[in-house]
Design a protein around this motif. Structure first.
Motif, mmCIF file in Angstrom:
data_model
loop_
_atom_site.group_PDB
_atom_site.id
_atom_site.type_symbol
_atom_site.label_atom_id
_atom_site.label_comp_id
_atom_site.label_asym_id
_atom_site.label_seq_id
_atom_site.Cartn_x
_atom_site.Cartn_y
_atom_site.Cartn_z
ATOM 1 N N LYS A 89 0.419 -1.195 0.239
ATOM 2 C CA LYS A 89 -0.155 -0.150 -0.307
ATOM 3 C C LYS A 89 0.745 1.391 0.028
ATOM 4 O O LYS A 89 1.745 1.338 1.116
ATOM 5 N N PHE A 93 1.418 5.574 -0.823
ATOM 6 C CA PHE A 93 0.911 6.867 0.266
ATOM 7 C C PHE A 93 2.338 7.638 0.401
ATOM 8 O O PHE A 93 3.680 7.137 0.280
ATOM 9 N N ASN A 94 1.501 8.668 0.476
ATOM 10 C CA ASN A 94 3.039 10.202 0.641
ATOM 11 C C ASN A 94 3.070 10.538 2.052
ATOM 12 O O ASN A 94 1.474 10.585 2.658
ATOM 13 N N TYR A 95 3.986 10.823 2.077
ATOM 14 C CA TYR A 95 4.404 10.979 3.964
ATOM 15 C C TYR A 95 4.750 12.467 3.496
ATOM 16 O O TYR A 95 6.605 12.468 3.310
ATOM 17 N N LYS A 109 7.534 9.606 -1.216
ATOM 18 C CA LYS A 109 6.834 8.456 -1.453
ATOM 19 C C LYS A 109 7.346 7.102 -0.563
ATOM 20 O O LYS A 109 8.805 6.999 -0.559
ATOM 21 N N THR A 167 -0.112 12.138 8.286
ATOM 22 C CA THR A 167 -0.515 10.937 7.326
ATOM 23 C C THR A 167 -1.551 9.901 8.292
ATOM 24 O O THR A 167 -0.201 9.132 9.443
ATOM 25 N N VAL A 203 -2.501 5.132 7.817
ATOM 26 C CA VAL A 203 -2.385 4.635 6.886
ATOM 27 C C VAL A 203 -3.204 3.302 7.720
ATOM 28 O O VAL A 203 -2.576 2.636 9.005
#
Length: 465
Positions: free
Chosen positions: A349, A351-353, A357, A458, A460
């Motif tokens: 999975k 996602f960006n923080y 990346k 972020t 998740v």
């Protein structure tokens, strides 16, 4: 009137005798040895007996003042000492008396005159006199005692021989008894392997197959169970069996530490046995003192005291202390342990923080982490992450990730491998790290990345099924 006695041996003699009839001592003609009343004057005696005259006496008894007697002259060695002074030429009559046998020589020494038979001191060949009154005598020699030592030695030898023979007979009896018991045990074991004695409480051994579990990342494979009144390689069971009649159950197993860290748990604390009557007992002893070290592989055993024989096919093992996440399962081949096996989700999975990346690769839920068991009511959740920093600015962060499970939010465990994720320089790519969290089990978990200066946070969310 008193009896005259010899001055040497005190034997009595008749007055007028010149030699003692007992010891042969010469008695002097001057009256030695004569009764004192005879030698002295006495009005009751004739004058010739009271004075020193020789009237009425033989010439030889004269005191030497009689002119009718010859003077003492040449000695004659053939005559007695008192007669040696007389001259046979002038006095034919006295000499003729001795020559014709009128002289009687003294008798030989006798040992019967004196009490005790004292011999003359001049006779070296005389036998020793018997002890008389008042004389010392040697005590009689006691009879020699019989020596009892040979009998004692013989008795000891007989006892030793009997003891050795008895011990040998006992050893032979025990040997045959042991062989018979071993044969019975082997037969019982074979029956157990065939599964024909599930209710036989006299079962001695059961073989286990396909029964393995991980505790504190110690991969344990159980191989067999046995019971006996004692085990020769366990001092605890030997001591207990001497004190009282008891029964012991032993669980055999193989171990391998796969967590990359050593485990220091205690078998007596971490292992419990649940009997068919639901009684729970703690382990009494183990072949090894504590859990295996990092990467160690070994065979081990754990003993339990059950007081009396039990059905080995109806036992349940509990792993974990009262403060830990415990695992209970039946000690049977192919038992279902799926509840305690690790669960893994392959997520991949992305996602960006901020400008970076990230990818959540995998998430694993399990009851243990390297060298440790989860606490009571919790599990370990292990997530694997990959990060890249395509920006021109370096990223430095520490302790900025959390895992939320229900109402619980936890920071990573110190055993996490996240150092590289805390320092992402500009242009870095594919930096990997692993974070370990200990939280209550849940259907869903949420990774929380904290917000900071010029950096928004972020979250998740993921599931492990």
């Amino acid at each position: 009137m008193s009896q005259a006695t010899c001055p040497q041996c005190h034997a009595p003699f008749t007055p007028g005798q010149r030699f003692c009839p007992n010891c042969g001592k010469q008695i002097s003609s001057t009256g030695e040895g004569v009764i004192p009343t005879v030698a002295a004057s006495n009005s009751s005696l004739p004058p010739t007996m009271a004075a020193n005259s020789n009237e009425g006496l033989p010439p030889t008894m004269a005191a030497g003042s009689n002119p009718n007697l010859p003077p003492v002259g040449n000695s004659n060695p053939n005559l007695p000492p008192t007669m040696a002074a007389e001259d046979p030429a002038n006095h034919q009559q006295p000499y003729s008396q001795y020559a014709s046998g009128a002289y009687t020589p003294p008798p030989p020494p006798s040992y019967n005159g004196y009490p005790g038979g004292t011999p003359t001191p001049n006779d070296p060949y005389a036998p020793p006199p018997p002890p008389g009154p008042g004389m010392y005598s040697m005590p009689p020699i006691p009879p020699k005692k019989k020596n009892s030592l040979p009998w004692i030695i013989g008795a000891v030898v007989v006892v030793l021989v009997l003891a050795v023979c008895g011990g040998s007979l006992y050893g032979i009896t025990q040997l045959f008894s042991k062989k018979s018991t071993d044969n019975k045990t082997q037969t019982t074991t074979d029956n157990n392997n065939n599964g024909d004695n599930s209710n036989d409480t006299a079962t001695k051994s059961v073989t286990l197959t396909n029964l393995a579990i991980s505790y504190a990342t110690d991969q344990i494979t159980f191989t067999s169970i046995e019971q006996a009144d004692q085990f020769p390689d366990d001092t605890y069971t030997k001591t207990y069996s001497y004190e009282k009649k008891s029964n012991f159950v032993r669980i055999h197993m193989k171990e391998k530490q796969e967590g990359g860290r050593s485990a220091y748990f205690s078998y007596s604390s971490a292992f419990s046995l649940i009997l068919p009557d639901k009684t729970t007992i703690k382990a009494l002893n183990a072949g090894e003192f504590s859990g295996p070290k990092e990467g160690e592989q070994r065979e081990n055993w754990v003993d339990f005291e059950t007081k009396k024989p039990v059905d080995l096919n109806s036992l349940v093992l509990r792993l974990g202390t009262a403060e830990e996440a415990q695992m209970e399962f039946p000690l049977k081949s192919n038992a279902d342990l799926s509840e305690y096996l690790p669960k893994q989700a392959d997520l991949n999975k992305a996602f960006n923080y901020g400008p970076m990346k990230w990818t959540l690769n995998t998430a694993i839920q399990r009851y243990d982490a390297p060298g440790a068991q989860a606490k009571k009511g919790k599990v370990f959740v292990i997530v694997s992450l990959t990060a890249s920093n395509p920006s021109s600015s370096d990223f430095w962060g520490y302790d900025y990730i959390r895992l939320k499970s229900g109402d619980t939010t936890a920071a990573p465990e110190y055993t996490s491998d996240d150092d590289d994720l805390n320092d992402l320089s500009a242009g870095a790519s594919n930096v990997k790290g692993t974070l370990i969290f200990q939280v209550p089990p849940s259907d869903t978990y949420t990774l929380v990345f904290a917000s900071g200066k010029n950096l928004s946070g972020t979250n998740v969310t993921f599931s492990i099924k």
